[in-house]
Design a protein around this motif. Structure first.
Motif, PDB file in Angstrom:
ATOM      1  N   LEU A  31       0.833  -1.208   0.000  1.00  7.17           N
ATOM      2  CA  LEU A  31       0.000   0.000   0.000  1.00  7.17           C
ATOM      3  C   LEU A  31       0.865   1.254   0.000  1.00  7.17           C
ATOM      4  CD1 LEU A  31      -3.007  -0.577   2.455  1.00  7.17           C
ATOM      5  CD2 LEU A  31      -3.121  -0.100   0.008  1.00  7.17           C
ATOM      6  N   TRP A  32       1.854   1.291   0.875  1.00 10.41           N
ATOM      7  CA  TRP A  32       2.736   2.467   0.962  1.00 10.41           C
ATOM      8  C   TRP A  32       3.525   2.648  -0.328  1.00 10.41           C
ATOM      9  CZ3 TRP A  32       0.368   2.044   5.450  1.00 10.41           C
ATOM     10  CH2 TRP A  32       0.436   3.082   6.378  1.00 10.41           C
ATOM     11  N   LEU A  33       3.991   1.551  -0.909  1.00  5.72           N
ATOM     12  CA  LEU A  33       4.757   1.647  -2.148  1.00  5.72           C
ATOM     13  C   LEU A  33       3.880   2.119  -3.300  1.00  5.72           C
ATOM     14  CD1 LEU A  33       6.815  -1.636  -1.777  1.00  5.72           C
ATOM     15  CD2 LEU A  33       7.780   0.676  -1.942  1.00  5.72           C
ATOM     16  N   ALA A  34       2.680   1.580  -3.396  1.00  7.34           N
ATOM     17  CA  ALA A  34       1.773   1.964  -4.485  1.00  7.34           C
ATOM     18  C   ALA A  34       1.407   3.440  -4.407  1.00  7.34           C
ATOM     19  CB  ALA A  34       0.514   1.105  -4.440  1.00  7.34           C
ATOM     20  N   ALA A  35       1.260   3.946  -3.171  1.00  8.81           N
ATOM     21  CA  ALA A  35       0.868   5.345  -2.982  1.00  8.81           C
ATOM     22  C   ALA A  35       2.069   6.285  -2.903  1.00  8.81           C
ATOM     23  CB  ALA A  35       0.029   5.472  -1.707  1.00  8.81           C
ATOM     24  N   GLY A  36       3.270   5.734  -2.820  1.00  8.62           N
ATOM     25  CA  GLY A  36       4.454   6.571  -2.656  1.00  8.62           C
ATOM     26  C   GLY A  36       4.510   7.232  -1.284  1.00  8.62           C
ATOM     27  N   ILE A 149      -0.621  -8.093  -1.945  1.00  5.19           N
ATOM     28  CA  ILE A 149       0.287  -7.153  -2.629  1.00  5.19           C
ATOM     29  C   ILE A 149      -0.321  -6.638  -3.934  1.00  5.19           C
ATOM     30  CG2 ILE A 149       2.549  -6.927  -3.731  1.00  5.19           C
ATOM     31  CD1 ILE A 149       3.616  -8.887  -1.592  1.00  5.19           C
ATOM     32  N   PRO A 150      -0.693  -7.510  -4.886  1.00  5.19           N
ATOM     33  CA  PRO A 150      -1.336  -6.975  -6.106  1.00  5.19           C
ATOM     34  C   PRO A 150      -2.659  -6.287  -5.814  1.00  5.19           C
ATOM     35  CG  PRO A 150      -1.408  -9.383  -6.076  1.00  5.19           C
ATOM     36  CD  PRO A 150      -0.470  -8.969  -4.999  1.00  5.19           C
ATOM     37  N   MET A 151      -3.397  -6.767  -4.818  1.00  9.66           N
ATOM     38  CA  MET A 151      -4.659  -6.115  -4.486  1.00  9.66           C
ATOM     39  C   MET A 151      -4.429  -4.703  -3.952  1.00  9.66           C
ATOM     40  SD  MET A 151      -7.079  -9.104  -2.873  1.00  9.66           S
ATOM     41  CE  MET A 151      -8.388  -7.910  -2.572  1.00  9.66           C
ATOM     42  N   ALA A 152      -3.361  -4.514  -3.184  1.00 10.52           N
ATOM     43  CA  ALA A 152      -3.044  -3.184  -2.668  1.00 10.52           C
ATOM     44  C   ALA A 152      -2.697  -2.225  -3.801  1.00 10.52           C
ATOM     45  CB  ALA A 152      -1.871  -3.280  -1.675  1.00 10.52           C
ATOM     46  N   PHE A 153      -1.905  -2.690  -4.760  1.00  9.58           N
ATOM     47  CA  PHE A 153      -1.576  -1.841  -5.914  1.00  9.58           C
ATOM     48  C   PHE A 153      -2.829  -1.527  -6.721  1.00  9.58           C
ATOM     49  CE2 PHE A 153       2.803  -2.865  -5.019  1.00  9.58           C
ATOM     50  CZ  PHE A 153       3.522  -1.791  -5.545  1.00  9.58           C
ATOM     51  N   GLN A 157      -3.738   2.213  -7.477  1.00  7.18           N
ATOM     52  CA  GLN A 157      -3.425   2.645  -8.838  1.00  7.18           C
ATOM     53  C   GLN A 157      -4.445   2.193  -9.880  1.00  7.18           C
ATOM     54  OE1 GLN A 157       0.612   1.412  -9.710  1.00  7.18           O
ATOM     55  NE2 GLN A 157       1.470   2.533  -7.970  1.00  7.18           N
ATOM     56  N   GLY A 158      -5.361   1.317  -9.500  1.00  8.85           N
ATOM     57  CA  GLY A 158      -6.341   0.827 -10.454  1.00  8.85           C
ATOM     58  C   GLY A 158      -5.815  -0.222 -11.394  1.00  8.85           C
ATOM     59  N   ALA A 159      -4.569  -0.653 -11.195  1.00 14.44           N
ATOM     60  CA  ALA A 159      -3.937  -1.674 -12.033  1.00 14.44           C
ATOM     61  C   ALA A 159      -2.832  -2.336 -11.228  1.00 14.44           C
ATOM     62  CB  ALA A 159      -3.383  -1.050 -13.312  1.00 14.44           C
ATOM     63  N   VAL A 160      -2.335  -3.454 -11.733  1.00 17.45           N
ATOM     64  CA  VAL A 160      -1.269  -4.185 -11.040  1.00 17.45           C
ATOM     65  C   VAL A 160      -0.007  -4.149 -11.901  1.00 17.45           C
ATOM     66  CG1 VAL A 160      -0.570  -6.356  -9.989  1.00 17.45           C
ATOM     67  CG2 VAL A 160      -2.990  -5.691  -9.977  1.00 17.45           C
ATOM     68  N   PRO A 161       0.983  -3.346 -11.529  1.00 19.44           N
ATOM     69  CA  PRO A 161       2.210  -3.235 -12.326  1.00 19.44           C
ATOM     70  C   PRO A 161       3.141  -4.432 -12.115  1.00 19.44           C
ATOM     71  CG  PRO A 161       2.402  -1.905 -10.350  1.00 19.44           C
ATOM     72  CD  PRO A 161       1.002  -2.464 -10.352  1.00 19.44           C
ATOM     73  N   THR A 162       4.182  -4.491 -12.934  1.00 21.83           N
ATOM     74  CA  THR A 162       5.168  -5.576 -12.824  1.00 21.83           C
ATOM     75  C   THR A 162       5.804  -5.615 -11.441  1.00 21.83           C
ATOM     76  OG1 THR A 162       5.652  -5.395 -15.191  1.00 21.83           O
ATOM     77  CG2 THR A 162       7.285  -6.522 -13.823  1.00 21.83           C
ATOM     78  N   LEU A 163       6.021  -4.436 -10.856  1.00 17.68           N
ATOM     79  CA  LEU A 163       6.637  -4.370  -9.530  1.00 17.68           C
ATOM     80  C   LEU A 163       5.856  -5.199  -8.515  1.00 17.68           C
ATOM     81  CD1 LEU A 163       8.621  -3.244  -7.442  1.00 17.68           C
ATOM     82  CD2 LEU A 163       7.137  -1.231  -7.241  1.00 17.68           C
ATOM     83  N   ALA A 164       4.542  -5.149  -8.587  1.00 17.03           N
ATOM     84  CA  ALA A 164       3.721  -5.895  -7.631  1.00 17.03           C
ATOM     85  C   ALA A 164       3.975  -7.395  -7.739  1.00 17.03           C
ATOM     86  CB  ALA A 164       2.242  -5.592  -7.862  1.00 17.03           C
TER      87      ALA A 164
END
Length: 283
Positions: A31-36, A149-153, A157-164
């Motif tokens: 969550l923190w990573l996705a939101a910065g 993790i992907p659910m948090a992203f 962000q409305g999507a799941v990036p490669t990082l997730a």
């Protein structure tokens, strides 16, 4: 009523918070990573409460699925469903209510998170039966326990990036490490009843593989996040998590039941350490 309530609390492992903490820390980190940075109280509450509810629902399903096996294992023979103090119907009803409450929380997020929640539910339903057919069911649990993790992203962000997915892969290794420690506690009983676990599959290489899994987890998270969180605070958190991991490997080196169970219960501190390092570095 008090006696029944106590049995329900035992069923969902209310007195053993280590289980949901192991799920919570990587989810909050994502969550923190996705939101910065701080993602807002709404998402923090949704994912914290959702983690507790889904872990509790998973315990209900797991105990129903394993009730015929658990009575032959010292550690699990007195569980409410196994001992007959709670019926299968009661356990499944409670699990269903908890899952619905968790889904209600998901409905307050966005469409992408709702879609991914069905995949998370499928993994929750699959894991209890994987132990009958897969030599390393801990890998299935690893995906299930990492799906926050992907659910948090998706929620941020409305999507799941490669990082997730890279973070999920790293976290999968951590889950394999601590759940193999957990499986080592019951190895003798599991051999007798024909249950499949990583502790049995790995044999004398169990401790070495746990060490490898801890290292893989930390290396993947460090490299995946280096361009995003290359601060001294995060490096110190990684170093602290590494020391904790090495301590746990040392603790289980003799494969004593009590030491293996203690190591499993202490794993959530590794997740907390990384989460705090990320949260502070992104603040």
């Amino acid at each position: 009523m008090k006696a029944k309530a106590k049995l329900y609390l035992q069923l969902v492992r209310w007195d053993r918070p280590a289980g949901w903490l192991l799920l919570l820390w990587p989810t909050l980190s994502a969550l923190w990573l996705a939101a910065g940075g701080f993602p807002g109280w709404h998402l923090v509450l949704v994912f914290t409460l959702g983690t507790i509810l889904m872990r509790s629902a998973g315990c209900c399903l797991n105990d129903v699925a394993d009730r015929d096996f658990d009575r032959h294992v010292k550690r699990t023979a007195l569980r409410p469903v196994t001992s007959g103090k709670l019926s299968v119907t009661e356990a499944l009803a409670l699990g269903g209510v908890l899952a619905l409450l968790a889904f209600g929380l998901v409905l307050t997020t966005n469409r992408a998170t709702i879609y991914w929640s069905f995949a998370a539910l499928a993994l929750t339903l699959l894991y209890p039966f994987a132990k009958r057919f897969i030599s390393m069911p801990q890998a299935v649990l690893g995906v299930a326990f990492s799906f926050g993790i992907p659910m948090a992203f998706a929620a941020v962000q409305g999507a799941v990036p490669t990082l997730a997915w890279l973070l999920l892969l790293g976290n999968l290794f951590w889950v394999i490490a601590y759940d193999t420690e957990y499986a080592m506690v019951d190895r003798d009983d599991d051999l007798l009843i024909g249950m499949k676990t990583s502790a049995i599959t790995l044999g004398r290489f169990d401790v070495a593989f746990i060490l490898f899994s801890y290292l893989a987890y930390l290396v993947i998270w460090t490299l995946s996040l280096w361009s995003m969180v290359n601060s001294v605070i995060y490096l110190l958190a990684i170093a602290a998590a590494l020391l904790q991991s090495l301590r746990l490997v040392w603790l289980i080196r003799k494969r004593e039941r009590d030491d293996c169970f203690k190591a499993f219960r202490l794993n959530h501190w590794i997740g907390l350490t990384l989460f705090l390092g990320l949260a502070l570095a992104l603040s």
